[in-house]
Design a protein around this motif. Structure first.
Motif, PDB file in Angstrom:
ATOM      1  N   VAL A   4      10.326  15.078  -2.745  1.00 37.88           N
ATOM      2  CA  VAL A   4      11.154  15.767  -1.662  1.00 37.88           C
ATOM      3  C   VAL A   4      11.776  14.767  -0.558  1.00 37.88           C
ATOM      4  CG1 VAL A   4      11.661  17.316   0.326  1.00 37.88           C
ATOM      5  CG2 VAL A   4      10.168  18.069  -1.774  1.00 37.88           C
ATOM      6  N   LEU A   5      13.362  14.557  -0.358  1.00 36.17           N
ATOM      7  CA  LEU A   5      13.836  13.706   0.371  1.00 36.17           C
ATOM      8  C   LEU A   5      14.469  14.524   1.501  1.00 36.17           C
ATOM      9  CD1 LEU A   5      15.020  12.013  -2.581  1.00 36.17           C
ATOM     10  CD2 LEU A   5      14.154  10.690  -0.902  1.00 36.17           C
ATOM     11  N   TYR A   6      14.398  13.639   2.706  1.00 42.31           N
ATOM     12  CA  TYR A   6      15.008  14.430   3.816  1.00 42.31           C
ATOM     13  C   TYR A   6      16.655  13.837   3.589  1.00 42.31           C
ATOM     14  CZ  TYR A   6      16.688  14.457   8.936  1.00 42.31           C
ATOM     15  OH  TYR A   6      17.421  14.751   9.990  1.00 42.31           O
ATOM     16  N   THR A   7      17.464  15.247   4.107  1.00 42.63           N
ATOM     17  CA  THR A   7      18.699  14.814   3.835  1.00 42.63           C
ATOM     18  C   THR A   7      19.522  15.426   4.934  1.00 42.63           C
ATOM     19  OG1 THR A   7      20.962  14.975   2.453  1.00 42.63           O
ATOM     20  CG2 THR A   7      19.105  16.653   2.220  1.00 42.63           C
ATOM     21  N   ASP A  64       0.786  -1.119  -0.052  1.00 40.18           N
ATOM     22  CA  ASP A  64       0.109  -0.215   0.032  1.00 40.18           C
ATOM     23  C   ASP A  64       0.954   1.233  -0.021  1.00 40.18           C
ATOM     24  OD1 ASP A  64      -2.591  -0.973  -0.074  1.00 40.18           O
ATOM     25  OD2 ASP A  64      -2.327  -1.666   1.901  1.00 40.18           O
ATOM     26  N   SER A  65       1.824   1.137   0.723  1.00 43.97           N
ATOM     27  CA  SER A  65       2.847   2.598   0.749  1.00 43.97           C
ATOM     28  C   SER A  65       3.297   2.575  -0.812  1.00 43.97           C
ATOM     29  CB  SER A  65       4.214   1.990   1.714  1.00 43.97           C
ATOM     30  OG  SER A  65       4.098   1.832   2.969  1.00 43.97           O
ATOM     31  N   VAL A  66       3.754   1.742  -1.482  1.00 51.33           N
ATOM     32  CA  VAL A  66       4.015   1.861  -2.974  1.00 51.33           C
ATOM     33  C   VAL A  66       2.786   2.584  -3.708  1.00 51.33           C
ATOM     34  CG1 VAL A  66       4.697   0.826  -5.198  1.00 51.33           C
ATOM     35  CG2 VAL A  66       5.483  -0.053  -3.019  1.00 51.33           C
ATOM     36  N   LEU A  67       1.736   1.971  -3.711  1.00 47.67           N
ATOM     37  CA  LEU A  67       0.532   2.669  -4.518  1.00 47.67           C
ATOM     38  C   LEU A  67       0.182   4.200  -4.073  1.00 47.67           C
ATOM     39  CD1 LEU A  67      -1.726  -0.646  -4.411  1.00 47.67           C
ATOM     40  CD2 LEU A  67      -0.760   0.531  -6.252  1.00 47.67           C
ATOM     41  N   VAL A  68       0.291   4.333  -2.557  1.00 48.30           N
ATOM     42  CA  VAL A  68      -0.057   5.735  -1.970  1.00 48.30           C
ATOM     43  C   VAL A  68       1.147   6.452  -2.788  1.00 48.30           C
ATOM     44  CG1 VAL A  68       0.265   7.350  -0.361  1.00 48.30           C
ATOM     45  CG2 VAL A  68      -1.073   5.164  -0.016  1.00 48.30           C
ATOM     46  N   GLN A  69       2.234   6.503  -2.709  1.00 41.86           N
ATOM     47  CA  GLN A  69       3.245   7.240  -3.431  1.00 41.86           C
ATOM     48  C   GLN A  69       2.798   7.470  -4.827  1.00 41.86           C
ATOM     49  OE1 GLN A  69       6.499   5.641  -5.690  1.00 41.86           O
ATOM     50  NE2 GLN A  69       6.054   7.967  -6.279  1.00 41.86           N
ATOM     51  N   LEU A  70       2.457   6.293  -5.579  1.00 38.13           N
ATOM     52  CA  LEU A  70       1.925   6.577  -6.861  1.00 38.13           C
ATOM     53  C   LEU A  70       1.078   7.417  -7.152  1.00 38.13           C
ATOM     54  CD1 LEU A  70       2.501   2.991  -8.345  1.00 38.13           C
ATOM     55  CD2 LEU A  70       4.169   5.045  -8.667  1.00 38.13           C
ATOM     56  N   ALA A  71      -0.017   7.352  -6.183  1.00 35.18           N
ATOM     57  CA  ALA A  71      -1.274   8.149  -6.196  1.00 35.18           C
ATOM     58  C   ALA A  71      -1.205   9.455  -5.871  1.00 35.18           C
ATOM     59  CB  ALA A  71      -2.374   7.537  -5.140  1.00 35.18           C
ATOM     60  N   VAL A  72      -0.067   9.865  -5.006  1.00 31.37           N
ATOM     61  CA  VAL A  72       0.165  11.359  -4.802  1.00 31.37           C
ATOM     62  C   VAL A  72       0.663  12.212  -5.881  1.00 31.37           C
ATOM     63  CG1 VAL A  72       1.668  12.932  -3.268  1.00 31.37           C
ATOM     64  CG2 VAL A  72       0.648  10.881  -2.309  1.00 31.37           C
ATOM     65  N   LEU A  89      -0.013  10.896  -9.134  1.00 37.72           N
ATOM     66  CA  LEU A  89      -1.071  10.928 -10.121  1.00 37.72           C
ATOM     67  C   LEU A  89      -2.066  12.071 -10.020  1.00 37.72           C
ATOM     68  CD1 LEU A  89      -2.466   8.788 -12.113  1.00 37.72           C
ATOM     69  CD2 LEU A  89      -3.931   8.180  -9.940  1.00 37.72           C
ATOM     70  N   ILE A  90      -2.194  12.485  -8.860  1.00 36.69           N
ATOM     71  CA  ILE A  90      -3.022  13.889  -8.640  1.00 36.69           C
ATOM     72  C   ILE A  90      -2.363  15.027  -8.721  1.00 36.69           C
ATOM     73  CG2 ILE A  90      -4.836  12.332  -7.681  1.00 36.69           C
ATOM     74  CD1 ILE A  90      -3.976  14.116  -5.065  1.00 36.69           C
ATOM     75  N   GLY A  91      -1.086  15.019  -8.990  1.00 40.03           N
ATOM     76  CA  GLY A  91      -0.332  16.313  -9.278  1.00 40.03           C
ATOM     77  C   GLY A  91       0.329  16.896  -7.789  1.00 40.03           C
ATOM     78  N   CYS A  92       0.206  15.986  -7.008  1.00 34.80           N
ATOM     79  CA  CYS A  92       0.873  16.737  -5.328  1.00 34.80           C
ATOM     80  C   CYS A  92       2.215  16.084  -5.326  1.00 34.80           C
ATOM     81  CB  CYS A  92       0.049  16.112  -4.497  1.00 34.80           C
ATOM     82  SG  CYS A  92      -1.542  16.833  -4.249  1.00 34.80           S
ATOM     83  N   ARG A  93       2.871  16.722  -4.527  1.00 37.74           N
ATOM     84  CA  ARG A  93       4.373  16.613  -3.952  1.00 37.74           C
ATOM     85  C   ARG A  93       4.499  15.613  -2.995  1.00 37.74           C
ATOM     86  NH1 ARG A  93       5.105  21.348  -3.199  1.00 37.74           N
ATOM     87  NH2 ARG A  93       4.912  21.190  -0.717  1.00 37.74           N
ATOM     88  N   VAL A  94       5.350  14.465  -3.370  1.00 35.84           N
ATOM     89  CA  VAL A  94       5.644  13.603  -2.138  1.00 35.84           C
ATOM     90  C   VAL A  94       6.951  14.084  -1.372  1.00 35.84           C
ATOM     91  CG1 VAL A  94       7.046  11.375  -1.955  1.00 35.84           C
ATOM     92  CG2 VAL A  94       5.088  11.359  -3.852  1.00 35.84           C
ATOM     93  N   VAL A  95       6.411  13.868  -0.058  1.00 35.87           N
ATOM     94  CA  VAL A  95       7.382  14.360   0.870  1.00 35.87           C
ATOM     95  C   VAL A  95       7.749  13.123   1.813  1.00 35.87           C
ATOM     96  CG1 VAL A  95       8.019  15.724   2.884  1.00 35.87           C
ATOM     97  CG2 VAL A  95       6.581  16.771   1.032  1.00 35.87           C
ATOM     98  N   PHE A  96       9.086  12.334   1.605  1.00 38.36           N
ATOM     99  CA  PHE A  96       9.186  11.183   2.078  1.00 38.36           C
ATOM    100  C   PHE A  96       9.779  11.545   3.707  1.00 38.36           C
ATOM    101  CE2 PHE A  96       9.891   9.186  -1.971  1.00 38.36           C
ATOM    102  CZ  PHE A  96       9.004   8.335  -2.019  1.00 38.36           C
ATOM    103  N   LEU A  97       9.134  10.912   4.756  1.00 36.47           N
ATOM    104  CA  LEU A  97       9.345  11.053   6.098  1.00 36.47           C
ATOM    105  C   LEU A  97      10.043   9.616   6.541  1.00 36.47           C
ATOM    106  CD1 LEU A  97       5.874  12.866   7.254  1.00 36.47           C
ATOM    107  CD2 LEU A  97       8.094  13.964   6.527  1.00 36.47           C
TER     108      LEU A  97
END
Length: 545
Positions: free
Chosen positions: A175-178, A74-82, A84-92
């Motif tokens: 966006v990735l935390y670094t 489900d984590s993989v699919l949520v990242q793709l869905a974000v 898909l709707i033009g939003c920005r993925v922020v990995f925590l």
């Protein structure tokens, strides 16, 4: 240009490539996690439902969505869905403690945080500290007051969400935390160009046209194991590379050598990525010997320096299937060493076991001196600088640190190394003092740790560095300059670090000093500290935390 399901034209994206595969042979497997097995058709429809569910929470294109997730299908699919709707993925990622996690959510400006139920309490605390007050969503029921995203998705349409504008050329989509400093994290922001490059690299790999992330990956022919964290660059790259080639992606929830070996066998895994401690644990398992994994054709090793002797051992056990990769959150792909090249060239030149390969397609590497724009000669050590489509746009909402890292399109990586005459890159040190430790080779950012240590009563100065550790490669060692009348309990220091920054930051040992050695420019001399520690000049048993 392509025509999508709604019949409208738009630029081709990596999601369109994934969907092209998932729209063919719908009953073929796409995603696997233990007994959870999704076909291509099921995966596609669930991604669409999740996209609608996220939209139903008021998210619009350009909004940031924090993903605080464990390794799950489900984590993989949520990242793709974000995306898909033009939003920005922020990995925590899961390793920061409560203070740093809250700062990360705040700095990212996330409108929503999607959490795994296992992390729900921590996610609620971080979201509650943010002035942006992001909505909290959970992937399933949890013990916090938040909406169940999976339950919401179950009632949503199975058609692709429409009306999504194409991302702009300089729009951050991931966006990735670094790391960064305490309370002011650095967030590496990437545009859609990163994903365009991953698609191109996958095409190149299928044609054997040069060093890539997964050399020689054949479209649709692989079963890929995601063993590293999906919210880290390595796990994200692994999953995207698998999906854009139409390969089956198998998700490993947690790494343990015996369990990983069992999954590698049972799922007939052909390609995977390990950080060095994972590879070492697998090699040391009593059931892992020559012929144990006959289906395995590629192992990419990256994320930290790898022992040449262990690389040789891996080739002896698994055969000529080992590739090396080098990248960082700011540039997710920099250099790679293909399995065939490593197996053949290292026989001719044994020093290549210490190399992390040559620049991947579309990336340039130069070695430069401090504050210099001129490339240094072959074999001269300097800072590794890179340019290409895998390089970040900059640090999210942080122009000052972006300007320091990116100069005329070149990223100063903070890593020290040199190039040989054939373009092979060798890393010799990490100028940024990142400590790579733990069973998954996670990053401990010394500046964050040092900033926190300086908040403790009686501590006048602090330094953190990595010392050799047989199990994890490096362990966290701290050095504290204390006030003359201070009564410092090292066990209490370690407990305070764990409580605020998380277990990964817990020091293995603490040395108490009157003062720390300094360089001529007034900075803590970590080279002197490391040399003194290595020589045994410091009484380790009496200062162990």
């Amino acid at each position: 240009m392509i025509i999508n399901e709604q019949g409208t034209s738009g630029p081709r994206t990596y999601l369109d490539r994934v969907l092209e595969h998932w729209q063919r042979d719908e009953d073929a497997e796409a995603l696997v996690q233990g007994t959870r097995r999704l076909t291509r058709g099921e995966a596609r429809r669930q991604m669409f439902r999740l996209g609608h569910a996220l939209r139903g929470q008021g998210l619009v294109p350009g909004d940031g969505v924090g993903l605080f997730l464990a390794n799950r299908v489900d984590s993989v699919l949520v990242q793709l869905a974000v995306h898909l709707i033009g939003c920005r993925v922020v990995f925590l990622p899961p390793e920061p403690g409560p203070g740093e996690l809250a700062a990360l959510v705040e700095q990212s400006g996330a409108r929503a945080v999607v959490t795994d139920p296992l992390f729900a309490r921590r996610a609620a605390d971080a979201a509650g500290r943010s002035v942006h007050a992001p909505a909290l969503l959970s992937l399933g029921p949890c013990d916090q007051p938040c909406a169940d995203l999976l339950a919401l998705a179950a009632d949503c349409p199975e058609a692709r969400p429409d009306g999504v504008p194409a991302p702009g050329a300089d729009e951050a989509v991931t966006v990735l935390y670094t790391g960064g400093t305490l309370g002011r994290p650095k967030l590496a922001a990437h545009s859609h160009r990163l994903y365009d490059t991953l698609v191109e690299l996958a095409d190149d790999a299928s044609e054997d046209s040069g060093p890539t992330v997964f050399p020689s990956m054949a479209p649709g022919a692989d079963r890929v194991l995601a063993a590293t964290l999906l919210t880290h660059g390595s796990g994200h790259l692994t999953s995207v590379q698998a999906l854009v080639t139409g390969s089956v992606l198998v998700v490993l929830p947690e790494f343990e050598a015996g369990a990983a070996l069992a999954v590698l066998r049972a799922e007939r895994i052909t390609a995977t990525m390990f950080v060095p401690p994972m590879l070492y644990a697998l090699l040391d398992h009593p059931e892992c010997g020559p012929g144990a994994l006959p289906e395995l054709r590629r192992i990419v090793v990256g994320g930290a320096a790898t022992s040449p002797s262990r690389l040789r051992q891996a080739v002896e056990v698994f055969g000529p299937v080992l590739s090396q990769g080098y990248g960082q959150s700011e540039a997710l792909g920099i250099a790679a060493f293909g399995a065939d090249d490593l197996a053949s060239e290292a026989v001719r030149r044994p020093e290549l076991w210490r190399s992390c390969g040559r620049a991947i397609s579309g990336v340039e590497i130069e070695i430069r001196g401090e504050d210099s724009t001129a490339a240094l000669p072959v074999r001269q050590v300097g800072e590794v600088c890179v340019r290409g489509e895998t390089v970040m746009l900059g640090y999210h909402e942080d122009p000052e640190r972006t300007a320091a890292a990116l100069r005329d399109g070149w990223l100063r990586t903070g890593d020290m190394g040199y190039l040989d005459a054939e373009g092979y890159l060798y890393l010799v040190d990490r100028a940024k003092d990142i400590i790579v430790t733990g069973s998954t080779s996670d990053n401990v950012y010394s500046r964050v740790l040092e900033d926190f240590l300086l908040t403790l009563p009686g501590v006048r100065d602090a330094a953190a560095l990595g010392v050799p550790d047989e199990e994890y490669g490096e362990a966290v060692q701290i050095f504290l300059a204390t006030a003359e009348d201070a009564d410092i309990d090292t066990a209490e220091v370690a407990a305070a670090v764990t409580a605020e920054l998380g277990e990964l930051y817990t020091p293995r040992g603490t040395v108490l000093l009157d003062k720390l050695p300094m360089t001529k420019v007034g900075k803590v001399d970590k080279k002197a500290l490391r040399a003194a520690w290595a020589s045994g000049a410091m009484a380790r048993p009496s200062v162990s935390a």
